[in-house]
Design an enzyme around this catalytic site. Structure first.
Site, PDB file in Angstrom:
ATOM      1  N   SER A 141      44.182  40.844  35.080  1.00  0.00           N
ATOM      2  CA  SER A 141      43.914  42.028  35.900  1.00  0.00           C
ATOM      3  C   SER A 141      44.667  43.237  35.368  1.00  0.00           C
ATOM      4  O   SER A 141      45.759  43.103  34.792  1.00  0.00           O
ATOM      5  CB  SER A 141      44.369  41.730  37.331  1.00  0.00           C
TER       6      SER A 141
ATOM      7  N   TYR B 108      50.962  40.159  43.517  1.00  0.00           N
ATOM      8  CA  TYR B 108      49.699  39.724  42.926  1.00  0.00           C
ATOM      9  C   TYR B 108      49.704  39.984  41.407  1.00  0.00           C
ATOM     10  O   TYR B 108      49.435  39.084  40.607  1.00  0.00           O
ATOM     11  CB  TYR B 108      48.529  40.468  43.588  1.00  0.00           C
TER      12      TYR B 108
ATOM     13  N   LYS C 104      49.644  37.370  37.988  1.00  0.00           N
ATOM     14  CA  LYS C 104      48.663  37.426  36.896  1.00  0.00           C
ATOM     15  C   LYS C 104      49.393  37.492  35.547  1.00  0.00           C
ATOM     16  O   LYS C 104      48.998  36.846  34.582  1.00  0.00           O
ATOM     17  CB  LYS C 104      47.747  38.643  37.083  1.00  0.00           C
TER      18      LYS C 104
HETATM   19  N1  NAD Z   1      37.597  41.584  42.126  1.00  0.00           N
HETATM   20  C1  NAD Z   1      38.252  42.346  41.261  1.00  0.00           C
HETATM   21  O1  NAD Z   1      38.063  43.581  41.205  1.00  0.00           O
HETATM   22  C2  NAD Z   1      39.241  41.724  40.289  1.00  0.00           C
HETATM   23  C3  NAD Z   1      39.954  42.567  39.423  1.00  0.00           C
HETATM   24  C4  NAD Z   1      40.851  41.999  38.519  1.00  0.00           C
HETATM   25  C5  NAD Z   1      41.015  40.633  38.459  1.00  0.00           C
HETATM   26  N2  NAD Z   1      40.309  39.827  39.318  1.00  0.00           N
HETATM   27  C6  NAD Z   1      40.515  38.375  39.227  1.00  0.00           C
HETATM   28  O2  NAD Z   1      39.253  37.759  39.140  1.00  0.00           O
HETATM   29  C7  NAD Z   1      39.265  36.482  39.756  1.00  0.00           C
HETATM   30  C8  NAD Z   1      38.076  36.355  40.700  1.00  0.00           C
HETATM   31  O3  NAD Z   1      38.087  37.427  41.638  1.00  0.00           O
HETATM   32  P1  NAD Z   1      36.928  37.581  42.716  1.00  0.00           P
HETATM   33  O4  NAD Z   1      36.864  38.997  43.118  1.00  0.00           O
HETATM   34  O5  NAD Z   1      35.703  36.899  42.208  1.00  0.00           O
HETATM   35  O6  NAD Z   1      37.578  36.754  43.917  1.00  0.00           O
HETATM   36  P2  NAD Z   1      36.891  35.737  44.965  1.00  0.00           P
HETATM   37  O7  NAD Z   1      37.851  35.581  46.088  1.00  0.00           O
HETATM   38  O8  NAD Z   1      35.500  36.168  45.283  1.00  0.00           O
HETATM   39  O9  NAD Z   1      36.817  34.403  44.127  1.00  0.00           O
HETATM   40  C9  NAD Z   1      37.916  33.533  43.986  1.00  0.00           C
HETATM   41  C10 NAD Z   1      37.386  32.126  44.082  1.00  0.00           C
HETATM   42  O10 NAD Z   1      38.480  31.222  43.876  1.00  0.00           O
HETATM   43  C11 NAD Z   1      38.379  30.184  44.847  1.00  0.00           C
HETATM   44  N3  NAD Z   1      39.719  29.652  45.064  1.00  0.00           N
HETATM   45  C12 NAD Z   1      40.796  30.302  45.594  1.00  0.00           C
HETATM   46  N4  NAD Z   1      41.859  29.490  45.640  1.00  0.00           N
HETATM   47  C13 NAD Z   1      41.460  28.312  45.100  1.00  0.00           C
HETATM   48  C14 NAD Z   1      42.122  27.071  44.871  1.00  0.00           C
HETATM   49  N5  NAD Z   1      43.405  26.885  45.215  1.00  0.00           N
HETATM   50  N6  NAD Z   1      41.412  26.069  44.325  1.00  0.00           N
HETATM   51  C15 NAD Z   1      40.103  26.234  43.983  1.00  0.00           C
HETATM   52  N7  NAD Z   1      39.432  27.376  44.183  1.00  0.00           N
HETATM   53  C16 NAD Z   1      40.108  28.402  44.740  1.00  0.00           C
HETATM   54  C17 NAD Z   1      37.789  30.845  46.080  1.00  0.00           C
HETATM   55  O11 NAD Z   1      37.178  29.951  46.977  1.00  0.00           O
HETATM   56  C18 NAD Z   1      36.782  31.811  45.447  1.00  0.00           C
HETATM   57  O12 NAD Z   1      35.512  31.220  45.280  1.00  0.00           O
HETATM   58  C19 NAD Z   1      40.614  36.357  40.453  1.00  0.00           C
HETATM   59  O13 NAD Z   1      41.448  35.527  39.649  1.00  0.00           O
HETATM   60  C20 NAD Z   1      41.153  37.779  40.469  1.00  0.00           C
HETATM   61  O14 NAD Z   1      42.555  37.795  40.382  1.00  0.00           O
HETATM   62  C21 NAD Z   1      39.426  40.344  40.246  1.00  0.00           C
END
Ligand code: NAD
Length: 350
Positions: free
Chosen positions: A122, A149, A153
């Site tokens: 991130s 957070y 990361k």
């Molecule tokens: N959304 C953004 O703008 C953004 C930006 C930078 C980085 N990220 C990173 O991208 C990744 C996905 O983000 P997103 O927006 O799709 O989030 P999201 O919450 O939609 O997806 C995360 C998924 O991980 C699963 N999960 C959480 N804890 C878990 C565990 N202990 N075991 C198994 N599954 C688990 C959840 O059920 C969910 O399906 C994350 O790692 C986040 O840090 C997201």
């Protein structure tokens, strides 16, 4: 295509927002996406292009079984907790899932001989630090996460980089900026519960589905006083993951790559674009700054172009808003997040 002849890729967190879009992109490129997810924030309905293994990241045995059962050749690791505000009140939980969960995944991969990883990192690893708001972020920029957070990361990246050196794992960490938009099919889209992201909240407010939007801070040192962010269409982000799987890297290599457009958009610009697309202004008020929110996070995307051969194709603000609006008007799952009680919870944790 017959599933047996497809190369299988484990997608942890593949029932979530970015994971589901990446699973679709993998399917379109002939891979079999095997989703591993505990459905804590993801949706069963988002898993459409391969099997779902229901399990927790911290359960190494369950991960090992999934890796063996599907003869997995590579892992894309999305699973984790993502809300910056919540990480300031539950830092231990974030370290447990985002860092200890990654240790568990790396151990299971090593045990099963899976040596290729793409990790969801991130822009939150950078923080504002001493940087001026005009400065785009190259990968070498100082790392000074403003939130627990972001720290989790960065710690996960360090862990992965160390395991590359020690055990010959090959890994790419993609540092995404603000994922937004939805698949143009309307089948999958953004559905966080509670929702804390600007675009879905602005659209809900404009459609009259939620209460007025709160803009967190209008006194930043930015051109219009609101935060600057780099919005990247989730389909472009998904394409970057497939490119990261394909890129030719030697055993033991670790690459961290920014995935953004290089263009900063202010919160006020996004709000205006939503109002224009919906045809009525977004009702909003100005609130205090949120803890851990740097004034500006904009990518220098040079390395993504050079190493991955990747450039964004559908990340104009207009396209992002159009696709997000199509989804928000007819979400296939997760509509419960518009529940006023959940909105209140989102505000409390943001
Ligand atoms: N959304 C953004 O703008 C953004 C930006 C930078 C980085 N990220 C990173 O991208 C990744 C996905 O983000 P997103 O927006 O799709 O989030 P999201 O919450 O939609 O997806 C995360 C998924 O991980 C699963 N999960 C959480 N804890 C878990 C565990 N202990 N075991 C198994 N599954 C688990 C959840 O059920 C969910 O399906 C994350 O790692 C986040 O840090 C997201």
């Amino acid at each position: 295509m017959d599933r047996k002849s497809q190369t299988a890729v484990l997608v942890t967190g593949g029932a979530g927002y970015i994971g589901a879009h990446t699973a679709k992109a993998l399917h379109e490129r002939g891979f079999l996406p095997v989703v591993f997810d505990n459905l804590s924030s993801g949706f069963r309905e988002a898993v459409r292009w391969g099997p779902l293994v229901h399990g927790d990241l911290r359960d190494r045995a369950a991960l090992g079984e999934a890796l063996s059962a599907y003869d997995i050749k590579a892992v894309i690791h999305f699973a984790g907790l993502i809300e910056v505000g919540r990480s300031t009140v539950q830092p231990d939980l974030f370290w447990d899932i985002n860092v200890a969960g990654t240790i568990s995944l790396l151990a299971a991969m090593r045990e099963k001989g899976v040596d290729r990883l793409v990790f969801s990192s991130s822009a939150a690893v950078y923080g504002q630090g001493q940087r001026s708001v005009q400065e785009a972020l190259a990968e070498e920029a100082d790392k000074a996460p403003d939130s627990p957070y972001g720290a989790t990361k960065l710690a996960a990246e360090w862990l992965i980089a160390a395991q590359c050196k020690a055990y010959g794992l090959t890994a790419v960490a993609l540092r995404y900026f603000n994922a937004s938009g939805a698949d143009p099919s309307g089948l999958i889209g953004e559905a966080h519960e509670p929702e804390t992201h600007l675009l879905p909240l602005a659209i809900a407010a404009a459609l009259g589905d939620g209460k007025p939007l709160t803009i967190f801070g209008q006194d930043f040192q930015t051109p219009d006083g609101t935060c600057l962010r780099d919005y990247i269409h989730v389909s472009d982000l998904a394409a970057a993951h497939v490119a990261a799987l394909d890129v030719d890297l030697p055993a033991g290599a670790f690459e961290a790559i920014n995935v953004g457009t290089g263009e900063g958009r202010s919160v006020s610009q996004v709000v205006a674009a939503v109002g224009k697309a919906v045809g009525s202004p977004v009702p909003h008020s100005i609130g205090d700054r949120r803890a851990g929110d740097p004034p500006s996070l904009v990518a220098d995307p040079t390395r993504a172009r050079q190493v991955l051969g990747w450039t964004p194709r559908c990340s104009s603000l207009e396209q992002i808003v159009e696709d997000a609006l199509r989804w928000e008007r007819n979400p296939r799952y997760g509509a419960g997040r518009r529940d006023p009680a959940k909105r209140a919870k989102a505000d409390a944790s943001a």
